[in-house]
Scaffold this active site. Structure first.
Site, PDB file in Angstrom:
ATOM      1  N   HIS A   1      52.515  -5.294 -26.897  1.00  0.00           N
ATOM      2  CA  HIS A   1      53.658  -6.204 -27.033  1.00  0.00           C
ATOM      3  C   HIS A   1      54.944  -5.459 -26.672  1.00  0.00           C
ATOM      4  O   HIS A   1      55.515  -4.763 -27.515  1.00  0.00           O
ATOM      5  CB  HIS A   1      53.756  -6.729 -28.466  1.00  0.00           C
ATOM      6  CG  HIS A   1      52.723  -7.739 -28.811  1.00  0.00           C
ATOM      7  ND1 HIS A   1      52.875  -9.077 -28.537  1.00  0.00           N
ATOM      8  CD2 HIS A   1      51.502  -7.606 -29.381  1.00  0.00           C
ATOM      9  CE1 HIS A   1      51.801  -9.742 -28.936  1.00  0.00           C
ATOM     10  NE2 HIS A   1      50.950  -8.860 -29.447  1.00  0.00           N
TER      11      HIS A   1
ATOM     12  N   GLU B   1      57.830  -6.639 -26.405  1.00  0.00           N
ATOM     13  CA  GLU B   1      58.928  -7.167 -27.225  1.00  0.00           C
ATOM     14  C   GLU B   1      58.986  -6.525 -28.603  1.00  0.00           C
ATOM     15  O   GLU B   1      59.983  -6.670 -29.319  1.00  0.00           O
ATOM     16  CB  GLU B   1      58.811  -8.691 -27.343  1.00  0.00           C
ATOM     17  CG  GLU B   1      57.738  -9.197 -28.290  1.00  0.00           C
ATOM     18  CD  GLU B   1      56.336  -9.256 -27.697  1.00  0.00           C
ATOM     19  OE1 GLU B   1      55.454  -9.847 -28.343  1.00  0.00           O
ATOM     20  OE2 GLU B   1      56.125  -8.718 -26.593  1.00  0.00           O
TER      21      GLU B   1
ATOM     22  N   CYS C   1      49.683  -9.542 -23.890  1.00  0.00           N
ATOM     23  CA  CYS C   1      48.658  -9.606 -24.927  1.00  0.00           C
ATOM     24  C   CYS C   1      47.594 -10.651 -24.563  1.00  0.00           C
ATOM     25  O   CYS C   1      46.859 -10.466 -23.606  1.00  0.00           O
ATOM     26  CB  CYS C   1      49.288  -9.829 -26.298  1.00  0.00           C
ATOM     27  SG  CYS C   1      48.148  -9.493 -27.662  1.00  0.00           S
TER      28      CYS C   1
END
Length: 213
Positions: free
Chosen positions: A192, A194, A87
């Site tokens: 992202h 994650e 990001c």
């Protein structure tokens, strides 16, 4: 999913990014040995580096400079070790950003960070597709991840990269912007991983495998 680990811990740079814990949690889930650090010497000694990020490029650059991490990041990329920016960790790799007024960034890759165009809600928050460049599917970072897979985005700005050859994937949101870049040992993604479920964990697992070989 491959749980190969590097012999020494991967450095996850801690400069106060809000997504640090979730990145660490996801990397740990896929088997990474990690060292969360704000120490430039530890970053330089690590076999691979992850630079997470949320928020603004200006704040990120101020934090990296205050902690003495700017040269460590540049040197880590230059040394040929696997490096993953996430990001804002992708955005600060550019030469400059227009967010909160023009300011310099790390200059690891050519290009500028620009605001997403009008005509749709900004920031982009939610799932969107990646469209691979012709050689991306063969890269270790994207092994097993189909072209067109959805990943989770939260951003108002994007990297306008100077070299189209390093654009690994694009995503459409008012414009087709680079959502991933690859150059030798350097990788970065605007989304992202994650927060991106199965494919995000696969990408992080792929990075660990790449770092270990």
């Amino acid at each position: 999913m491959n749980n190969a680990q590097a012999e020494s811990p991967i450095a996850v740079i801690d400069y106060g990014a809000g997504n640090l814990r979730s990145v660490v949690r996801a990397l740990t889930k896929v088997g990474a040995a990690l060292r969360v650090t704000a120490d430039a010497a530890e970053v330089l000694a690590a076999p691979a580096v992850v630079l997470p990020g949320v928020g603004a490029t200006l704040d990120t650059m101020n934090s990296l400079e205050r902690l003495g991490l700017v040269a460590a990041i540049r040197n880590s990329v230059g040394a040929g070790k696997p490096f993953l920016g996430i990001c804002v960790g992708m955005q600060v790799l550019c030469e400059q950003s227009e967010e909160f007024g023009p300011h310099p960034c790390l200059g690891v890759v050519g290009g500028s960070v620009r605001r997403l165009p009008g005509g749709q809600k900004v920031p982009q928050i939610g799932w969107n597709q990646l469209r691979y460049a012709p050689t991306t599917a063969a890269h270790p970072l994207f092994a097993g991840i189909p072209d067109g897979s959805d990943f989770y985005f939260v951003h108002s700005y994007y990297c306008d990269l100077a070299d189209p050859a390093i654009v690994a994937a694009t995503t459409d949101y008012g414009t087709a912007f680079p959502s991933a870049l690859l150059r030798d040992n350097l990788a970065a993604v605007q989304f992202h991983p994650e927060k991106s479920g199965r494919w995000g964990l696969q990408l992080l697992s792929n990075f660990i495998h790449w770092a270990a070989h």
